[in-house]
Each structure stands twice: as structure tokens, then as C-alpha cells.
Design a protein around this motif. Structure first.
Motif, PDB file in Angstrom:
ATOM      1  N   LYS A   1       0.828  -1.205   0.000  1.00 48.51           N
ATOM      2  CA  LYS A   1       0.000   0.000   0.000  1.00 48.51           C
ATOM      3  C   LYS A   1       0.864   1.257   0.000  1.00 48.51           C
ATOM      4  O   LYS A   1       0.597   2.209  -0.742  1.00 48.51           O
ATOM      5  CB  LYS A   1      -0.924   0.006   1.222  1.00 48.51           C
ATOM      6  CG  LYS A   1      -2.070  -0.994   1.159  1.00 48.51           C
ATOM      7  CD  LYS A   1      -2.921  -0.917   2.430  1.00 48.51           C
ATOM      8  CE  LYS A   1      -4.084  -1.880   2.394  1.00 48.51           C
ATOM      9  NZ  LYS A   1      -4.886  -1.837   3.643  1.00 48.51           N
TER      10      LYS A   1
ATOM     11  N   ILE B   1      -2.148  -8.367  -7.553  1.00 44.23           N
ATOM     12  CA  ILE B   1      -2.025  -8.085  -8.982  1.00 44.23           C
ATOM     13  C   ILE B   1      -3.381  -8.251  -9.680  1.00 44.23           C
ATOM     14  O   ILE B   1      -3.743  -7.468 -10.569  1.00 44.23           O
ATOM     15  CB  ILE B   1      -0.969  -9.008  -9.618  1.00 44.23           C
ATOM     16  CG1 ILE B   1       0.431  -8.591  -9.133  1.00 44.23           C
ATOM     17  CG2 ILE B   1      -1.032  -8.937 -11.147  1.00 44.23           C
ATOM     18  CD1 ILE B   1       1.529  -9.523  -9.563  1.00 44.23           C
TER      19      ILE B   1
ATOM     20  N   VAL C   1      -5.310  -5.138  -8.961  1.00 45.04           N
ATOM     21  CA  VAL C   1      -4.749  -4.000  -9.709  1.00 45.04           C
ATOM     22  C   VAL C   1      -5.191  -4.057 -11.165  1.00 45.04           C
ATOM     23  O   VAL C   1      -5.641  -3.049 -11.749  1.00 45.04           O
ATOM     24  CB  VAL C   1      -3.209  -4.000  -9.607  1.00 45.04           C
ATOM     25  CG1 VAL C   1      -2.611  -3.000 -10.595  1.00 45.04           C
ATOM     26  CG2 VAL C   1      -2.770  -3.692  -8.188  1.00 45.04           C
TER      27      VAL C   1
ATOM     28  N   LYS D   1       0.133   6.027 -10.952  1.00 49.22           N
ATOM     29  CA  LYS D   1      -0.681   5.085 -11.717  1.00 49.22           C
ATOM     30  C   LYS D   1      -1.524   4.190 -10.810  1.00 49.22           C
ATOM     31  O   LYS D   1      -2.614   3.757 -11.183  1.00 49.22           O
ATOM     32  CB  LYS D   1       0.224   4.238 -12.603  1.00 49.22           C
ATOM     33  CG  LYS D   1      -0.520   3.280 -13.523  1.00 49.22           C
ATOM     34  CD  LYS D   1       0.458   2.533 -14.424  1.00 49.22           C
ATOM     35  CE  LYS D   1      -0.293   1.565 -15.351  1.00 49.22           C
ATOM     36  NZ  LYS D   1       0.643   0.834 -16.244  1.00 49.22           N
ATOM     37  N   TYR D   2      -1.006   3.909  -9.592  1.00 45.37           N
ATOM     38  CA  TYR D   2      -1.666   2.935  -8.725  1.00 45.37           C
ATOM     39  C   TYR D   2      -2.199   3.533  -7.410  1.00 45.37           C
ATOM     40  O   TYR D   2      -2.794   2.819  -6.615  1.00 45.37           O
ATOM     41  CB  TYR D   2      -0.694   1.802  -8.379  1.00 45.37           C
ATOM     42  CG  TYR D   2      -0.135   1.079  -9.581  1.00 45.37           C
ATOM     43  CD1 TYR D   2      -0.944   0.262 -10.353  1.00 45.37           C
ATOM     44  CD2 TYR D   2       1.204   1.219  -9.940  1.00 45.37           C
ATOM     45  CE1 TYR D   2      -0.444  -0.418 -11.457  1.00 45.37           C
ATOM     46  CE2 TYR D   2       1.715   0.555 -11.038  1.00 45.37           C
ATOM     47  CZ  TYR D   2       0.893  -0.258 -11.799  1.00 45.37           C
ATOM     48  OH  TYR D   2       1.391  -0.919 -12.891  1.00 45.37           O
ATOM     49  N   LYS D   3      -1.982   4.818  -7.165  1.00 47.24           N
ATOM     50  CA  LYS D   3      -2.281   5.379  -5.853  1.00 47.24           C
ATOM     51  C   LYS D   3      -3.765   5.368  -5.496  1.00 47.24           C
ATOM     52  O   LYS D   3      -4.124   5.430  -4.318  1.00 47.24           O
ATOM     53  CB  LYS D   3      -1.735   6.804  -5.758  1.00 47.24           C
ATOM     54  CG  LYS D   3      -2.409   7.807  -6.665  1.00 47.24           C
ATOM     55  CD  LYS D   3      -1.800   9.200  -6.451  1.00 47.24           C
ATOM     56  CE  LYS D   3      -2.469  10.251  -7.293  1.00 47.24           C
ATOM     57  NZ  LYS D   3      -1.882  11.598  -7.048  1.00 47.24           N
TER      58      LYS D   3
ATOM     59  N   ILE E   1      -5.920   2.920  -6.244  1.00 48.41           N
ATOM     60  CA  ILE E   1      -6.448   1.550  -6.173  1.00 48.41           C
ATOM     61  C   ILE E   1      -6.754   1.198  -4.718  1.00 48.41           C
ATOM     62  O   ILE E   1      -5.921   1.403  -3.825  1.00 48.41           O
ATOM     63  CB  ILE E   1      -5.452   0.546  -6.783  1.00 48.41           C
ATOM     64  CG1 ILE E   1      -5.338   0.789  -8.283  1.00 48.41           C
ATOM     65  CG2 ILE E   1      -5.900  -0.890  -6.508  1.00 48.41           C
ATOM     66  CD1 ILE E   1      -4.341  -0.107  -8.977  1.00 48.41           C
TER      67      ILE E   1
ATOM     68  N   ASP F   1      -8.906  -3.171 -11.488  1.00 49.68           N
ATOM     69  CA  ASP F   1      -9.245  -1.753 -11.305  1.00 49.68           C
ATOM     70  C   ASP F   1      -8.729  -0.885 -12.430  1.00 49.68           C
ATOM     71  O   ASP F   1      -9.360   0.128 -12.797  1.00 49.68           O
ATOM     72  CB  ASP F   1      -8.702  -1.262  -9.967  1.00 49.68           C
ATOM     73  CG  ASP F   1      -9.473  -1.847  -8.784  1.00 49.68           C
ATOM     74  OD1 ASP F   1     -10.431  -2.591  -9.025  1.00 49.68           O
ATOM     75  OD2 ASP F   1      -9.121  -1.541  -7.634  1.00 49.68           O
ATOM     76  N   ILE F   2      -7.573  -1.224 -12.977  1.00 45.67           N
ATOM     77  CA  ILE F   2      -7.001  -0.413 -14.064  1.00 45.67           C
ATOM     78  C   ILE F   2      -7.840  -0.557 -15.319  1.00 45.67           C
ATOM     79  O   ILE F   2      -8.109   0.397 -16.047  1.00 45.67           O
ATOM     80  CB  ILE F   2      -5.538  -0.820 -14.327  1.00 45.67           C
ATOM     81  CG1 ILE F   2      -4.652  -0.365 -13.145  1.00 45.67           C
ATOM     82  CG2 ILE F   2      -5.034  -0.211 -15.626  1.00 45.67           C
ATOM     83  CD1 ILE F   2      -3.210  -0.724 -13.308  1.00 45.67           C
TER      84      ILE F   2
ATOM     85  N   ASN G   1       3.050   5.928  -6.313  1.00 46.78           N
ATOM     86  CA  ASN G   1       3.022   5.782  -7.770  1.00 46.78           C
ATOM     87  C   ASN G   1       1.700   6.335  -8.306  1.00 46.78           C
ATOM     88  O   ASN G   1       0.626   5.834  -7.970  1.00 46.78           O
ATOM     89  CB  ASN G   1       3.159   4.299  -8.136  1.00 46.78           C
ATOM     90  CG  ASN G   1       3.391   4.084  -9.621  1.00 46.78           C
ATOM     91  OD1 ASN G   1       2.693   4.645 -10.459  1.00 46.78           O
ATOM     92  ND2 ASN G   1       4.370   3.245  -9.943  1.00 46.78           N
TER      93      ASN G   1
ATOM     94  N   MET H   1       2.358   1.733  -3.448  1.00 40.14           N
ATOM     95  CA  MET H   1       1.382   2.132  -4.467  1.00 40.14           C
ATOM     96  C   MET H   1       0.980   3.592  -4.323  1.00 40.14           C
ATOM     97  O   MET H   1       0.733   4.276  -5.328  1.00 40.14           O
ATOM     98  CB  MET H   1       0.149   1.226  -4.375  1.00 40.14           C
ATOM     99  CG  MET H   1       0.435  -0.217  -4.772  1.00 40.14           C
ATOM    100  SD  MET H   1      -0.976  -1.336  -4.515  1.00 40.14           S
ATOM    101  CE  MET H   1      -2.151  -0.714  -5.684  1.00 40.14           C
TER     102      MET H   1
END
Length: 492
Positions: free
Chosen positions: A443, A484, A487, A451-453, A455, A490-491, A449, A446
Motif C-alpha cells: 500500500k 495483482i 490491480v 498510476k496505482y495510488k 487503487i 481496477d485499471i 506511484n 502504491m
């Protein structure tokens, strides 16, 4: 009764004190009458007590004599240490000029010695450094008493002159150093000193302290095998040691009995190392794969030298009779590689922690090598380069159980080890704590980042039974696999 502790910043200030009424002490004697003096300089005593806190009670004998007719003074570099160490004796600090107004004129007249830059080197660099000076025709003076004047006569003062003041620092020859600096102020002198002997009380003479490689950049190539920038475990002060304990408690899941023994043995080692009775702290960890043996080394290395890689050697490939050549290099003239894995990693990675994995597979010559290393604290490789590992931690690991270890590892090697411990399987609660710790790490990563903050992992739940898995690496892989999946979902 609490007193004011008066500070001075330079020895020039002490010249305004009557020598007969001034006493500089390095240790405190209970039978001494300090009230005979107007000023008692406790700088050296505080430095001694800082490194030997078990003698703190010694200062109590001075307390009775302090008052209007006897005041304690100290170099300003040590005053905060003294106040923290003896809050019941000294309640505040003040400049010595409040007692001796003439010192204000001294500061205005600028009679103080201008601070110089000091270049330092480490003790294991000394031979290479002096050879470097000779090979590059650099003028160099190693202070050795009466011969110094003769050496100066032959110097070309249009060029740099390097002066090693280690003997003056080591012997705390403040007056001689001051005289030396004043006498040769007209010369373009570069002062050098051995780092291990430097004392903070000499900060009044030197503004900056930088490694000698800052002046001679190619000197780094000469001493690239030296680990001069390592933070060693024996250098930890009490606060740092407590932080290490907390770090180990929070990051090594389970194995509480091991951690208790580890802290106990480590404290003993620090004392033995300071007394020059033991060079290396050695641990042998046993037990199945994936229980956290390697993690011990990683935690220590990250705490001490976060910017450097852990030195890890897998001895699964060191079972042949000539494997010692792979470790410390091939002899001169031998066809093959000249660099050994241990020698190379010591010179490149600069870590004070060495991990020896699968050590039970090592050839007998390898075991004999480490037997001597643990005893001497140093070794010489095939190219005649000496490596001083004083203060290092070596962690040996093996998948053997304790009974097999006792049967297969030579008894004389076992007797050299500081701690032998077999790791057991973690409990269900400990495994759950491991998963929580891994999830928190992910956590935190992420969030940094973009791109992932955003999620959300709040609904994460394990889809497997922890009781069926004992290997922490297998648990970690399954946790990563689930994350993964979240992730990717969600993406998309």
C-alpha cells in the motif's frame, strides 16, 4: 546544588586565566581538592565519560567544590553532552566571557586561529595512501618529533605540503598543534589525519572534514577495496541500538526467543570488540527454507547501510576442492579468474553484513578459511590484498536441523560461533502478521506511484489457508498474486 557550565570555543580564551588557578582534567579523583582552583576544565573528562558511561559517578566528587570560587568550564563542542549527562549538577550553560569580560575584546581583535580544512583517511588506507604520495611525488610530512624541522627545510613551499597530524590528535597535544598551525601559517599546508583517532575537541581548529579522495580523486582507485564508508554494528550508540531492536521486532516476524538471544549476544560483542577481544560477530541460523533466516541479514544491512547491497554468497556452488580460489581469488600465474567472489563483493558493495547461504555444502577448505577469519578478523586474498573485517557481522544459514548441524559441521568451527539458532515454523497468528506487514508495504509503495495510488485494497482477503503453507516466500507470492489481480481489474 545546580551550577552554570561555562563554555569556551578556542584555547586562546584560556590564556586570560591564571595558570596557577586553572586545572585541566582528563579523569576525576575523589580525593582531589578542586576548590583550590578558580577554573576546572572538564572537557577531556566528559569525553572520557561519554565513551565510558559506567564511570559517570566519578563527576559527583567535583560537585561539592563548585560554586563562586570554583567554576567548571568546557569546550563548547561538549557542553550539550555534559548537560544531558549531569542535569542535576549543571542546569544551564553560558559563555566564559560572562566571567571574563576581556574575552569580548579578544573576539573583536580576531586573534583566533583561522579554522583550516582537514582531510582524513581510514586506518586500513594508510599504507596505500603513503604509497600514493610517493608514487605521485607529493610532499608529505609525517610528524615524528625533532626530525620535523629538518624535513621542512627541504620542502618546496610553492607546492602543496601535506602534514599528518595524527600523532598530535592521538596524544591530545592541543598546545603543540596550535603552535604548529601558527608557526607554519605562511605555508600552503594541507592537514591530514587518521579518522579513527580524531576527537571532536579539535573541531575548534578545523572547519570541514572531508575524505582525502575529495582532493585526490584517483586515490579512490588505489583503495577501492577499502570499506571506509561502512556503518558497522559496533558503532551504534544506545539510541541507535534501541532503534535496531525496534526495527528487528517490527520486521522479523516470530522467532522471539532468537531475537532475545541476538540482542543479548550483540551487546556482549560490542563490549568485547571495544576491548579488542573479538573482531567478528557470527551467527549460524538453521531450519527449513522460507522461515526468515535470510531476512535477518537483510534487516541488519538495510538498517546499517541502506544504500549498499547485502554481501551474499551461496555456498551451494562451493563444494569442489579448488573452491577456495572462487572465494578469495586464484593464485598468481594460475589460469583462470584472479578475483574471488568475497574479495570482489567486499570491494564493490561496501556492506558490513555478510550472508553465507547453504553453508553446509561448502568444502572443508572453505570452512577452514572461515575458521581462521572468525579468529583473526581479517584475511589476505590471492593478490596479497588484506581485508580487515573488524566489526563485521557474518550470518551463516543452512536448511539442516540442529542434530544434523552438530553432526556435519566441525566442532572447532561451531565453537567459534557467537549464536547458533534453529528457526521453527511460524504460528497462524505470526503468519497473519506477516501478511498484514506485506500488505502495508505494498500500500505504501502504491501510494507513491501516480498510476496505482487510487487503487483500493481495503477489501483484500486471503483466498488460501495459511495453515497449509509454512514457507514465507510462498505466502508472499500468493499475496502478490491476489493483489495483482485487484490491480489489473481496477485499471481495466
Amino acid at each position: 546544588m545546580s551550577n552554570v557550565l561555562y563554555t569556551y570555543s578556542h584555547p586562546d580564551e584560556l590564556r586570560y586565566i591564571n595558570d596557577e588557578k586553572y586545572l585541566k582534567i582528563s579523569r576525576l579523583e575523589s580525593e582531589f581538592n578542586y576548590h583550590q582552583y578558580d577554573f576546572v576544565d572538564i572537557t577531556n573528562a566528559i569525553e572520557h565519560l561519554y565513551y565510558n558511561p559506567q564511570n559517570k559517578i566519578l563527576l559527583q566528587c567535583l560537585e561539592e567544590d563548585l560554586g563562586e570560587n570554583c567554576i567548571a568550564i568546557i569546550n563548547e563542542n561538549f557542553v550539550d553532552i555534559a548537560l544531558n549527562m549531569y542535569p542535576t549538577i549543571f542546569y544551564t550553560k553560558a559563555k566564559l566571557s560572562e566571567k571574563i569580560p576581556e574575552l569580548n575584546d579578544l573576539a573583536i581583535s580576531n586573534n583566533f586561529i583561522e579554522k583550516r580544512e582537514l582531510y582524513y583517511y581510514y586506518s586500513d588506507e594508510k599504507t596505500n595512501l603513503f604509497n600514493y604520495f610517493d608514487e605521485n611525488n607529493i610532499q608529505f610530512i609525517d610528524i615524528d618529533g625533532l626530525k620535523i624541522q629538518e624535513r621542512i627545510k627541504n620542502m618546496n613551499f610553492n607546492l602543496d605540503v601535506l602534514v599528518d597530524i595524527t600523532p598530535l590528535i592521538k596524544n591530545k597535544s592541543t598546545d603543540l598543534l596550535e603552535f604548529f598551525i601558527r608557526k607554519l601559517s605562511f605555508i600552503n599546508i594541507i592537514f591530514v589525519c587518521e579518522y579513527e583517532n580524531y576527537k571532536n575537541e579539535f573541531n575548534m581548529y578545523f572547519e570541514n572534514k572531508v575524505h582525502i579522495s575529495e582532493k585526490y580523486s584517483d586515490f579512490v582507485k588505489v583503495v577501492e577495496n577499502d570499506s571506509w564508508n561502512i556503518k558497522k554494528i559496533v558503532e551504534l550508540n544506545n539510541d541507535e541500538f534501541d532503534k535496531l531492536v525496534n526495527t528487528m521486532e517490527n520486521n522479523l516476524i516470530g522467532h522471539n526467543h532468537f531475537k532475545t538471544e541476538f540482542y543479548k549476544q550483540l551487546k556482549q560483542f560490542k563490549v568485547l570488540n571495544e576491548l579488542n577481544l573479538k573482531k567478528i560477530f557470527s551467527i549460524f541460523l538453521l531450519g527449513d527454507s522460507g522461515l526468515g533466516k535470510t531476512e535477518v541479514a537483510r534487516i541488519l544491512n538495510k538498517f546499517l547501510n541502506e544504500d549498499f547491497q547485502l554481501i551474499k554468497i551461496n555456498f551451494g556452488n562451493y563444494s569442489s576442492k579448488d573452491s577456495i580460489n572462487s572465494l578469495i581469488g586464484s593464485p598468481r600465474g594460475y589460469i583462470g579468474s584472479e578475483d574471488g567472489e568475497l574479495s570482489l563483493k567486499l570491494s564493490k558493495k561496501h556492506s558490513g553484513i555478510i550472508l553465507c547461504d547453504e553453508f553446509e555444502k561448502a568444502d572443508s577448505k572453505i570452512i577452514s578459511f572461515f575458521l581462521e577469519l572468525l579468529e583473526e578478523g581479517k584475511f589476505t586474498d590471492s593478490q596479497s590484498i588484506e581485508y580487515d573485517l573488524n566489526g563485521y557481522v557474518i550470518i551463516f544459514t543452512s536448511n539442516l536441523n540442529r542434530n544434523d548441524f552438530l553432526s556435519n559441521i566441525p566442532h572447532e568451527f561451531q565453537s567459534r560461533l557467537d549464536l547458533i539458532f534453529e528457526f521453527d515454523y511460524l504460528t497462524s497468528l505470526e503468519k497473519e502478521k506477516f501478511v498484514s506487514l506485506e500488505l502495508e508495504k505494498i500500500k505504501n509503495t502504491m501510494v507513491k506511484n501516480p498510476k496505482y495510488k487510487n487503487i483500493d485494497l481495503s477489501d483484500f482477503n486471503l483466498n488460501f489457508n495459511l495453515d497449509e503453507i509454512n514457507n514465507l516466500r510462498d505466502i508472499q507470492r500468493r499475496v502478490y498474486g491476489q493483489i495483482i489481480e485487484i490491480v489489473i481489474r481496477d485499471i481495466e
